[in-house]
Design an enzyme around this catalytic site. Structure first.
Site, short mmCIF file in Angstrom:
data_model
loop_
_atom_site.label_atom_id
_atom_site.label_comp_id
_atom_site.label_asym_id
_atom_site.label_seq_id
_atom_site.Cartn_x
_atom_site.Cartn_y
_atom_site.Cartn_z
N SER A 124 19.81 -8.78 -23.45
CA SER A 124 19.31 -9.58 -24.56
C SER A 124 18.89 -10.96 -24.07
CB SER A 124 20.43 -9.73 -25.59
OG SER A 124 20.13 -10.74 -26.51
N TYR A 149 29.81 -11.41 -27.96
CA TYR A 149 28.74 -10.41 -27.83
C TYR A 149 27.84 -10.77 -26.64
CZ TYR A 149 24.12 -8.39 -28.44
OH TYR A 149 22.92 -7.76 -28.20
N LYS A 153 27.03 -8.91 -22.73
CA LYS A 153 25.72 -8.61 -22.12
C LYS A 153 25.64 -9.25 -20.74
CE LYS A 153 24.06 -6.12 -25.33
NZ LYS A 153 23.89 -4.69 -25.10
P1 NAD Z 1 22.34 0.00 -33.13
O1 NAD Z 1 23.71 -0.39 -33.54
O2 NAD Z 1 21.37 0.42 -34.15
O3 NAD Z 1 22.44 1.18 -32.03
C1 NAD Z 1 23.51 1.29 -31.13
C2 NAD Z 1 24.01 2.72 -31.20
O4 NAD Z 1 25.09 2.88 -30.28
C3 NAD Z 1 24.55 3.11 -32.58
O5 NAD Z 1 23.92 4.31 -33.02
C4 NAD Z 1 26.05 3.29 -32.38
O6 NAD Z 1 26.59 4.30 -33.20
C5 NAD Z 1 26.12 3.64 -30.89
N1 NAD Z 1 27.37 3.26 -30.22
C6 NAD Z 1 28.01 2.07 -30.25
N2 NAD Z 1 29.12 2.11 -29.50
C7 NAD Z 1 29.18 3.36 -28.96
C8 NAD Z 1 30.10 4.01 -28.10
N3 NAD Z 1 31.20 3.40 -27.65
N4 NAD Z 1 29.85 5.30 -27.75
C9 NAD Z 1 28.76 5.95 -28.22
N5 NAD Z 1 27.87 5.37 -29.04
C10 NAD Z 1 28.07 4.09 -29.41
O7 NAD Z 1 21.75 -1.19 -32.26
P2 NAD Z 1 20.26 -1.43 -31.72
O8 NAD Z 1 19.68 -2.56 -32.48
O9 NAD Z 1 19.53 -0.16 -31.61
O10 NAD Z 1 20.60 -1.99 -30.27
C11 NAD Z 1 20.68 -1.14 -29.14
C12 NAD Z 1 21.13 -1.97 -27.94
O11 NAD Z 1 20.24 -3.06 -27.74
C13 NAD Z 1 22.52 -2.59 -28.11
O12 NAD Z 1 23.18 -2.54 -26.86
C14 NAD Z 1 22.22 -4.03 -28.47
O13 NAD Z 1 23.24 -4.90 -28.08
C15 NAD Z 1 20.95 -4.28 -27.69
N6 NAD Z 1 20.11 -5.35 -28.26
C16 NAD Z 1 19.72 -5.26 -29.57
C17 NAD Z 1 18.98 -6.29 -30.13
C18 NAD Z 1 18.55 -6.23 -31.57
O14 NAD Z 1 18.13 -7.25 -32.11
N7 NAD Z 1 18.62 -5.10 -32.25
C19 NAD Z 1 18.61 -7.40 -29.34
C20 NAD Z 1 19.04 -7.45 -28.02
C21 NAD Z 1 19.78 -6.41 -27.48
C1 UD1 Z 2 20.61 -13.17 -33.12
C2 UD1 Z 2 21.81 -13.41 -32.23
C3 UD1 Z 2 21.48 -12.92 -30.82
C4 UD1 Z 2 21.07 -11.45 -30.87
C5 UD1 Z 2 19.89 -11.29 -31.82
C6 UD1 Z 2 19.47 -9.87 -31.99
C7 UD1 Z 2 22.97 -15.36 -33.17
C8 UD1 Z 2 23.34 -16.79 -32.97
N1 UD1 Z 2 22.14 -14.82 -32.25
O1 UD1 Z 2 19.50 -13.85 -32.58
O2 UD1 Z 2 22.60 -13.07 -29.98
O3 UD1 Z 2 20.69 -11.00 -29.57
O4 UD1 Z 2 20.27 -11.80 -33.12
O5 UD1 Z 2 20.46 -9.11 -32.62
O6 UD1 Z 2 23.41 -14.72 -34.12
N2 UD1 Z 2 17.70 -16.75 -39.98
C9 UD1 Z 2 17.72 -17.35 -41.22
N3 UD1 Z 2 18.36 -16.70 -42.25
C10 UD1 Z 2 18.96 -15.50 -42.09
C11 UD1 Z 2 18.93 -14.89 -40.81
C12 UD1 Z 2 18.32 -15.55 -39.78
O7 UD1 Z 2 17.18 -18.44 -41.40
O8 UD1 Z 2 19.54 -14.97 -43.06
C13 UD1 Z 2 17.00 -17.44 -38.88
C14 UD1 Z 2 17.88 -17.81 -37.70
O9 UD1 Z 2 18.46 -19.07 -37.87
C15 UD1 Z 2 16.87 -17.75 -36.55
C16 UD1 Z 2 15.88 -16.66 -36.98
O10 UD1 Z 2 16.03 -16.54 -38.40
O11 UD1 Z 2 16.16 -18.97 -36.45
C17 UD1 Z 2 16.17 -15.31 -36.34
O12 UD1 Z 2 17.55 -14.98 -36.57
P1 UD1 Z 2 18.16 -13.57 -36.14
O13 UD1 Z 2 17.33 -12.48 -36.64
O14 UD1 Z 2 19.59 -13.59 -36.52
O15 UD1 Z 2 17.99 -13.57 -34.55
P2 UD1 Z 2 18.50 -14.64 -33.45
O16 UD1 Z 2 19.19 -15.76 -34.06
O17 UD1 Z 2 17.33 -14.94 -32.58
#
Ligand code: NAD
Ligand code: UD1
Length: 338
Positions: A124, A149, A153
């Protein structure tokens, strides 16, 4: 040869499975269903028009994983499985370290036992911490993370780097995602958060369908063009396609590779609200609230390295991201069926 996709029924995993199978790859999914519904499996199958293997298994279950490797011809892994809620990680650090870090250690050990040493990992932009100035490049210092969290990572990135140093047969690709939003064009797959959404786009879509009253904008006094936080939103299908390139990379070459997956463009909270209103025709009520702890003003990528080395570039713009998020939410007001 199959790609094992951990967490493959989740938001990003499900979209990646569809793109992998559309490109002809064989996919095996492992997910413990902790943060997704089983119906996500049916939706993936319906979209690609063919069956694929799914194992309900926790990645911390070494015996369960072993059996999967024995049964299947797996040559590489895309590792999505993990817990991802920043606020919850502050309340439950042990659960986060156990699930994310310990889970990855178990997975890597089982992979090694089976001679499978190719992995793409979901990292991330959070690993860049608070002090780097955007546009963020892969060579910047990482690790100044502010919550458990983010630390999981960063720790997993370190573990994978040490592994590559110890054994030159490993091939590891760390993908640093910026802010994934959007959904599959069909409207049948998208993000389905449990409870009150933490992230901006799912909150906006829930206001749009009337499930939440109004959005709280976390601060309007940042040093940005309108005072609200600026982020690099990326369409989840573009992100999924980045994984196809990353799998090609680890299949073709040993070593450690690190890429940002973002668009390189920053939009403020209010830019996103306006873009969503235009795409959906629905007005979003909002109020300005205080800043959220741990937020930074501006975070966006320099996506140049992924273009130069993987030939990957995000193609979908903010309008398409909003249209697709809205199509998913309006067609599935309560998310995936139970
Ligand atoms: P998500 O929660 O939708 O998907 C993760 C999946 O992993 C889920 O289906 C959950 O059931 C499964 N899971 C969790 N722990 C497990 C375990 N111990 N064994 C087997 N399955 C397990 O999340 P996502 O948004 O699809 O994110 C996927 C990955 O990307 C995550 O590692 C997350 O940290 C990373 N990531 C997501 C974002 C975002 O904004 N969505 C941003 C940066 C990184
Ligand atoms: C957040 C996480 C980051 C994670 C990412 C994706 C924090 C501090 N950071 O990032 O670690 O990798 O999500 O899962 O939580 N916002 C509002 N109102 C809301 C929600 C968000 O104003 O109800 C604003 C936030 O302040 C930010 C932007 O929208 O400026 C995006 O927020 P968000 O979607 O939560 O993502 P990040 O903060 O970038």
């Amino acid at each position: 040869m199959s790609v094992l996709v951990t967490g493959g029924l989740g938001y990003i995993g499900s979209h990646t499975c569809v793109e992998l199978m559309n490109a002809g790859a064989e996919v095996v999914v492992v997910d413990n269903l902790y943060n997704c519904k089983k119906s996500s499996y049916d939706r993936i199958k319906a979209l690609v028009g063919r069956d694929f293997k799914f194992y309900e298994c926790d990645i911390r279950d070494a015996e369960g994983l072993n059996k999967i490797f024995e049964n299947e011809d797996i040559d590489s892994v895309i590792h999505f499985a993990g817990l991802k809620a920043v606020g919850e990680s502050v309340q439950k650090p042990l659960e986060y370290f156990d699930n994310n870090v310990n889970g990855t250690l178990v997975l890597l050990d089982v992979m090694r036992k089976h001679g499978c040493k190719k992995i793409v990992f979901s990292s991330s932009a959070t690993v860049y911490g608070m002090n780097n100035v955007s546009p963020l490049t892969e060579d910047m210092q990482v690790g100044g993370v502010t919550n458990p969290y983010g630390r999981t990572k960063y720790m997993i990135e370190c573990i994978l780097q040490d592994l590559c140093v110890s054994d030159k047969e490993w091939s590891v690709c760390l993908l640093r995602y910026f802010n994934p939003i959007g959904a599959h064009k069909s409207g049948t797959m998208g993000e389905d958060p449990n409870g009150i959404p933490n992230n901006l786009m799912p909150y906006i879509t829930q206001v749009a369908i009337g499930k939440r009253e109004k959005l709280t904008v976390y601060g309007d006094d940042y040093d940005t063009h309108d005072g609200t936080g600026v982020r690099d939103y990326i369409h989840v299908v573009d992100l999924a396609l980045g994984h196809l390139k990353a799998v090609e990379k680890v299949r073709g070459e040993n070593g450690l590779f690190i890429y940002n997956l973002g668009t390189g463009i920053g939009y403020s909270v209010l830019d996103v609200v306006k873009a969503f209103e235009k795409a959906s025709g629905v007005e979003i009520s909002y109020q300005i609230g205080p800043r959220r702890a741990g937020d930074i003003a501006t975070c966006y990528s320099d996506p140049g390295k992924a273009l130069n080395e993987l030939g990957w570039k995000a193609e979908r713009d903010i309008e398409e991201m909003c249209e697709d998020s809205w199509r998913w939410q309006s067609q599935n007001p309560t998310g995936y069926p139970d």
